[in-house]
Structure formats: C-alpha cells, structure tokens
Motif scaffolding. Structure first.
Motif, PDB file in Angstrom:
ATOM      1  N   ALA A   1       0.615  -1.260  -0.091  1.00 39.65           N
ATOM      2  CA  ALA A   1       0.049  -0.188  -0.094  1.00 39.65           C
ATOM      3  C   ALA A   1       0.982   1.262   0.101  1.00 39.65           C
ATOM      4  N   VAL A   2       1.907   1.174   0.854  1.00 39.41           N
ATOM      5  CA  VAL A   2       2.772   2.383   0.929  1.00 39.41           C
ATOM      6  C   VAL A   2       3.592   2.477  -0.312  1.00 39.41           C
ATOM      7  N   SER A   3       4.056   1.649  -0.932  1.00 43.83           N
ATOM      8  CA  SER A   3       4.876   1.677  -2.117  1.00 43.83           C
ATOM      9  C   SER A   3       4.098   2.108  -3.387  1.00 43.83           C
ATOM     10  N   ASP A   4       2.814   1.647  -3.238  1.00 44.10           N
ATOM     11  CA  ASP A   4       1.758   2.092  -4.432  1.00 44.10           C
ATOM     12  C   ASP A   4       1.493   3.459  -4.146  1.00 44.10           C
ATOM     13  N   VAL A   5       1.240   4.119  -3.055  1.00 45.09           N
ATOM     14  CA  VAL A   5       0.936   5.402  -2.843  1.00 45.09           C
ATOM     15  C   VAL A   5       2.071   6.376  -3.242  1.00 45.09           C
ATOM     16  N   PHE A   6       3.384   5.872  -2.793  1.00 46.95           N
ATOM     17  CA  PHE A   6       4.712   6.679  -3.145  1.00 46.95           C
ATOM     18  C   PHE A   6       4.716   6.924  -4.781  1.00 46.95           C
ATOM     19  N   ALA A   7       4.530   5.730  -5.290  1.00 48.09           N
ATOM     20  CA  ALA A   7       4.583   5.576  -6.839  1.00 48.09           C
ATOM     21  C   ALA A   7       3.316   6.824  -7.447  1.00 48.09           C
ATOM     22  N   ALA A   8       2.228   6.661  -6.915  1.00 43.72           N
ATOM     23  CA  ALA A   8       1.335   7.453  -7.261  1.00 43.72           C
ATOM     24  C   ALA A   8       1.389   8.974  -7.067  1.00 43.72           C
ATOM     25  N   MET A   9       2.288   9.352  -5.640  1.00 40.06           N
ATOM     26  CA  MET A   9       2.486  10.822  -5.615  1.00 40.06           C
ATOM     27  C   MET A   9       3.625  11.293  -6.729  1.00 40.06           C
ATOM     28  N   ALA A  10       4.711  10.253  -6.915  1.00 37.33           N
ATOM     29  CA  ALA A  10       5.740  10.515  -7.784  1.00 37.33           C
ATOM     30  C   ALA A  10       4.886  10.774  -9.276  1.00 37.33           C
ATOM     31  N   ARG A  11       3.981  10.290  -9.713  1.00 28.73           N
ATOM     32  CA  ARG A  11       3.493  10.233 -10.989  1.00 28.73           C
ATOM     33  C   ARG A  11       2.292  11.541 -11.015  1.00 28.73           C
ATOM     34  N   GLY A  12       2.223  12.077  -9.976  1.00 33.57           N
ATOM     35  CA  GLY A  12       1.234  13.214  -9.993  1.00 33.57           C
ATOM     36  C   GLY A  12      -0.270  12.778  -9.792  1.00 33.57           C
ATOM     37  N   ASP A  13      -0.585  11.393  -9.415  1.00 33.59           N
ATOM     38  CA  ASP A  13      -1.886  10.736  -9.319  1.00 33.59           C
ATOM     39  C   ASP A  13      -2.353  11.043  -7.767  1.00 33.59           C
ATOM     40  N   ALA A  14      -1.516  11.348  -6.894  1.00 30.06           N
ATOM     41  CA  ALA A  14      -1.986  11.683  -5.522  1.00 30.06           C
ATOM     42  C   ALA A  14      -1.100  12.908  -4.977  1.00 30.06           C
ATOM     43  N   TYR A  15      -1.923  13.371  -4.180  1.00 33.39           N
ATOM     44  CA  TYR A  15      -1.370  14.529  -3.398  1.00 33.39           C
ATOM     45  C   TYR A  15      -1.786  14.661  -1.983  1.00 33.39           C
ATOM     46  N   ASN A  16      -0.798  15.175  -1.292  1.00 35.06           N
ATOM     47  CA  ASN A  16      -1.246  15.447   0.336  1.00 35.06           C
ATOM     48  C   ASN A  16      -1.848  16.661   0.719  1.00 35.06           C
ATOM     49  N   PHE A  17      -2.588  17.194   1.220  1.00 30.66           N
ATOM     50  CA  PHE A  17      -3.145  18.278   1.851  1.00 30.66           C
ATOM     51  C   PHE A  17      -1.995  18.968   2.891  1.00 30.66           C
ATOM     52  N   PRO A  18      -2.027  20.277   3.051  1.00 27.01           N
ATOM     53  CA  PRO A  18      -1.098  20.599   4.097  1.00 27.01           C
ATOM     54  C   PRO A  18      -1.540  20.262   5.481  1.00 27.01           C
TER      55      PRO A  18
END
Length: 331
Positions: A30-47
C-alpha cells in the motif's frame, strides 16, 4: 448485527481488528503504491496541521490527502501525548476517517495507532528495498521506543541481515529490540552511536530527538539511512552535514524541507529542495536510486497522510469482506 457486514454505512475498524486484517506485506504494498502515485502526480497530500495544544504537553493535528489511483480520500486526526506511556497507553494516538471520493460520504473510521506504526515501518522498508546495498548485513537501530520493533521486523524482510546493532538514550529499553532480534534469528549488540555508524550497512533512526544523534563522519560509505523520527519543526536526528554527503530521498519533498530531517540542512544552505528526490521516482523507475555501492543514501521519512489513508483503506476493505467491525449510519 448480521454476521456478514452490509456494504453500506460507515464501517468502524478498531485497533484489534486492524491487527487481525492487515499484514506487513499489505502495508508495504500500500505504501509503495501510494509513493509511486505521488511521484506520478496521481496523488497529493493536503497541508499538515500540527499544533501544541497547551495541555498534557501534547501535539495534535491532521494529515490528509487524495489518491486518484487508489481512490483513497480522507484524513488522520491525532498526535503525540508524551505522558501516555505512564498510563499504559501508546504515546501516539490517532484515528483515520475515510470518505467516498464519489459522494463525499464518510465510509470508514479506522483506528490509527497500530496502523501508524505499521505504515511508518513500511515506509522505511520501502526505502531499504530500493536504496540499500544488496549485500547489507548489519542493521543499525537508533531508538528503542514503541515503533522500533515494527521497524526492525519490516527491515529484516528486505535484506539478509545477520546482526543488529542498537543504541538508545535510555539503554534499559534495548531488551525489547534484543528480543525481536532473537525472534528473527539475528545477533544483537548494544553499542555507542559512533560504533553503530562504524558497523551498520543500514541505519534506521526512530526517535523524538531535537538534536543530532549521528554525526556525518561516523557514517561509512555505502550506508543507507532511513530517518523516520523527524516530523515536526525543530525535531532532528542526524547531523545536517550528513545530508550534504548523501543522495537524499523523501516520501514528500515539500514536507521534507519544512518539517523533516532536511529542514536543518536546507536552513544551513547545505542542500536545496532540488537536491531531494521523491522515493516514488525510484519505485517508478524514473530515477536510478543508488548510483554506486560506495554512495551514502538517506531517506527522509516524514510520514504523509496518504500513507495512513492507503493502509486504512486496505484494513477497511478487508474488515468489510470478513464481516468484522461494526457498521453504523449517521442518518
């Protein structure tokens, strides 16, 4: 309640159920997938909102985000209560709230204490999997608190370690790590921080320190370091000069330079934001990661909200499928 959980309504997944339904393997994926999604611009964190509340010496705040790929939307609310250990409670207390990204309806409330330790360990183990030398044999542990045993177990699954060397400012806490090492069949030695740097091929720091515990000239070429404790302005675990020597990676670059270990090196002008690479880029294959065996690599694991949402989503899904937890409706 029926033995089979209905698919509608809000599923409440408590701490004990989280322990039953999600494994280290689940958390790593789950963590690996979300890091990958963040790097692709498919996921982002709120402040991040994180404040001292002026009561019980507690820090309290919110982390959240949205993962378009995994369809995880929500937040983790909670913080750090340093007096909890004396009350028989975990110092870190949190709850994850998940929302349906199609409707905005609350879909799950998931206990965040166990999952926080699990996802933090998964984060460092992802960094070890992609950045540590393949022939790493000695694991160094700086810190022996609640999360340290999770870190040790997760790290041991990524390389064929033969020995654990550990240091903690309160040495009486080291036996908890020694017990885990014995369970894993690994030799164990309590050492000084300088000796830890001299022996370790991989080092995990997981403390709440506000000053350097490891100095740059103690670290051997080829070492991988996962700095997992610094997640607030002012916290610090390693010498800023170490980041200048290392190839630096992070879960999220913006958070790394603002509240992570990199805050100090950036403030001193030793590195800039452009010198830090998202670990997701390595996972996606758009960055090579470790360039040579002699390089020092450092992962700045600040802990992002999307990690919590990713593992909580897995826990909620499995709980529904197995008929665990409780389903309620707000109206």
């Amino acid at each position: 309640m029926d033995s089979q959980i209905e698919t509608q309504g809000i599923v409440i997944v408590g701490e004990e159920i989280c322990r039953q339904v999600i494994s280290r393997t689940d958390a790593f994926a789950a963590v690996s997938d979300v890091f990958a999604a963040m790097a692709r611009g498919d996921a982002y964190n709120f402040p991040v909102v994180r404040e001292a509340i002026g009561h019980a010496d507690a820090l309290y705040g919110f982390k959240g985000g949205f993962d378009r790929a995994g369809l995880s939307l929500g937040l983790k609310a909670g913080g750090y209560w340093p007096g909890n250990a004396a009350k028989g409670l975990t110092n870190h207390q949190s709850t994850v709230c998940l929302f349906d990204p199609d409707t905005g309806q609350l879909s799950a409330l998931v206990g965040g204490n166990y999952l926080t330790a699990l996802r933090t360990a998964a984060s460092s183990s992802v960094s070890i999997a992609h950045l540590a030398r393949k022939d790493a044999k000695v694991l160094g542990m700086v810190g022996a608190g609640h999360q340290s045993t999770f870190q040790l177990r997760a790290a041991a699954e990524q390389r064929d370690f033969e020995k654990v060397v550990a240091w903690n400012p309160h040495p009486e806490m080291l036996p908890r790590l020694q017990a885990v090492a014995a369970d894993l069949g690994l030799a164990f030695e309590g050492v000084s921080p300088e000796e830890l740097g001299a022996q370790a091929d991989v080092i995990i720091t997981i403390t709440s320190a506000h000053q350097p515990l490891l100095m740059a000239d103690w670290i051997r070429p080829g070492t991988h370091i996962a700095c997992m404790g610094t997640d607030t302005t002012g916290k610090q675990e390693v010498d800023p000069a170490l980041l200048a020597r290392a190839a630096v990676f992070a879960d999220e670059v913006a958070q790394s330079v603002s509240i992570g270990e990199a805050q100090h090196a950036v403030a001193q002008g030793l590195i800039s934001e452009g010198d830090i690479t998202p670990v997701g880029a390595v996972i996606n294959g758009t960055h090579a990661g470790r360039a040579a065996n002699g390089d020092i690599t450092l992962f700045d694991g600040t802990g992002v909200g999307l990690q919590d949402l990713a593992v909580a989503s897995v826990a909620a899904t499995i709980a529904r499928e197995r008929g665990l937890g409780e389903v309620v409706r707000l109206g």
